[in-house]
Each structure stands twice: as C-alpha cells, then as structure tokens.
Design an enzyme around this catalytic site. Structure first.
Site, PDB file in Angstrom:
ATOM      1  N   THR A  30      42.448 -22.166   9.891  1.00 51.54           N
ATOM      2  CA  THR A  30      42.574 -23.433   9.174  1.00 51.54           C
ATOM      3  C   THR A  30      43.333 -23.176   7.870  1.00 51.54           C
ATOM      4  O   THR A  30      43.305 -22.060   7.344  1.00 51.54           O
ATOM      5  CB  THR A  30      41.196 -24.078   8.925  1.00 51.54           C
ATOM      6  OG1 THR A  30      40.393 -23.149   8.200  1.00 51.54           O
ATOM      7  CG2 THR A  30      40.521 -24.452  10.238  1.00 51.54           C
ATOM      8  N   THR A  49      43.340 -23.847   4.372  1.00 51.64           N
ATOM      9  CA  THR A  49      42.790 -23.265   3.144  1.00 51.64           C
ATOM     10  C   THR A  49      42.186 -21.899   3.420  1.00 51.64           C
ATOM     11  O   THR A  49      42.364 -20.953   2.651  1.00 51.64           O
ATOM     12  CB  THR A  49      41.749 -24.208   2.505  1.00 51.64           C
ATOM     13  OG1 THR A  49      42.375 -25.464   2.235  1.00 51.64           O
ATOM     14  CG2 THR A  49      41.187 -23.632   1.221  1.00 51.64           C
ATOM     15  N   CYS A  50      41.496 -21.778   4.534  1.00 56.12           N
ATOM     16  CA  CYS A  50      40.862 -20.501   4.886  1.00 56.12           C
ATOM     17  C   CYS A  50      41.915 -19.409   5.070  1.00 56.12           C
ATOM     18  O   CYS A  50      41.782 -18.308   4.533  1.00 56.12           O
ATOM     19  CB  CYS A  50      40.051 -20.647   6.177  1.00 56.12           C
ATOM     20  SG  CYS A  50      38.806 -21.955   6.122  1.00 56.12           S
ATOM     21  N   SER A  51      42.958 -19.724   5.819  1.00 52.35           N
ATOM     22  CA  SER A  51      43.970 -18.730   6.185  1.00 52.35           C
ATOM     23  C   SER A  51      44.958 -18.406   5.079  1.00 52.35           C
ATOM     24  O   SER A  51      45.454 -17.284   5.013  1.00 52.35           O
ATOM     25  CB  SER A  51      44.764 -19.215   7.399  1.00 52.35           C
ATOM     26  OG  SER A  51      43.939 -19.231   8.529  1.00 52.35           O
ATOM     27  N   VAL A 106      40.703 -16.240   2.640  1.00 50.20           N
ATOM     28  CA  VAL A 106      40.704 -14.896   3.226  1.00 50.20           C
ATOM     29  C   VAL A 106      41.705 -13.980   2.523  1.00 50.20           C
ATOM     30  O   VAL A 106      41.349 -12.847   2.149  1.00 50.20           O
ATOM     31  CB  VAL A 106      40.944 -14.957   4.752  1.00 50.20           C
ATOM     32  CG1 VAL A 106      41.133 -13.562   5.327  1.00 50.20           C
ATOM     33  CG2 VAL A 106      39.781 -15.675   5.434  1.00 50.20           C
TER      34      VAL A 106
END
Length: 162
Positions: free
Chosen positions: A48, A50-52, A56
């Site tokens: 996703t 924001t996560c990627s 992270v």
C-alpha cells in the site's frame, strides 16, 4: 479490547515468516522478543502507498541507528499471508534488519487490540498503523495512529524515544 499500551506485556502469538534460507516458519513473538529490546511496527497492508513508500523504508534506512541505540530486532507486522510478506520483503533489496512477519488471519493484531476495519475500502480487517518499543516483552513506547494517519509511528519517532 483496549489497544496495547505502555506498561503492558506483548502477548504471545504465532506469525508466518520466511527465514534466511527461504523456508516458511511459524515463529513465536515471545521467542523473537523475550530478553531483547524490539520494535514491533504494524501497517494496514503490504504494497500500500504509505506503508511501502514511507513507513517501511524509514525503518530500513534507520535500522543501523536503531541497532546502535540498543534495538535487537525490528519486526514488521501486517495482516497479509506469508507469501505476500515474502514478496514485499524482496521489494527492498537493501533491507538487512527488518523481519517481515505475516499475521494472515489477524489473530495477533486482534490480541494487540489494534484491528482496523477497512471493509468499506475492500480490504477487510487490517492492522492500525503503529510502532511499539518493548524491552523484555514490556511495552515502553506505544505510538498508535488514528485512522490512516502516519505521524507518530515512524522510525524517527522511535529514535527520539530511545
């Protein structure tokens, strides 16, 4: 259930993880965290935006600094199956320290009290975005985001707390 908080102990649970030999393992959270200082951070989903692109990568690029401040393990948790988490981990070839752990059924996320219902967006029950710092299983920092925010759960905030 109330979300996990400072002073609480990390519950135990089994998570999927592909080890250095590319073998699927079921690993106990307590086996990874007992007697150690660990960061457990959670995201709503693999791959996703924001996560990627933010969450992270921050922990990957700051890993050496976190380790220098006494962190033994950096554990990433997501409600995805272990094969998705393996593919996601491989998309970060520079990663040397973050373990990508799968909570496929969301059972561990539920034990933490950090579920996020994204059913209306077609994603089902996921994890809230969070970062916990625990020392010998005792939570010393609990940065838990509201909604889809990304303001307090990044690597920089954990570095400030160390």
């Amino acid at each position: 259930m109330a979300p996990i908080a400072v002073g609480d102990s990390l519950p135990d649970g089994q998570l999927g993880w592909f080890d250095e030999s590319d073998q699927l393992q079921q690993v106990s959270v307590h086996a990874l965290a007992a007697g150690k200082k660990v960061i457990l951070f959670g995201v709503p989903g693999a791959f996703t935006p924001t996560c990627s692109m933010q969450h992270v990568p921050g922990f990957i690029t700051q890993a050496e600094q976190l380790k220098a401040k006494g962190v033994d393990e950096i554990l990433l948790l997501s409600v995805n199956d272990p094969f998705v988490m393996k593919a996601w981990a491989k998309s970060y070839p520079e990663n040397k320290h973050v373990k990508f752990l799968a909570d496929g059924s969301g059972a561990y996320t539920k034990a933490l009290g950090l579920e996020l219902d994204l059913t209306e967006k077609g994603l089902g029950i996921r994890s809230r975005r969070f970062a916990l710092l625990a020392d010998n299983l005792k939570v010393t920092v609990a940065n838990i985001e509201e909604g889809g925010q990304f303001t307090i759960s990044g690597a920089e905030e954990i570095l400030k707390a160390l």
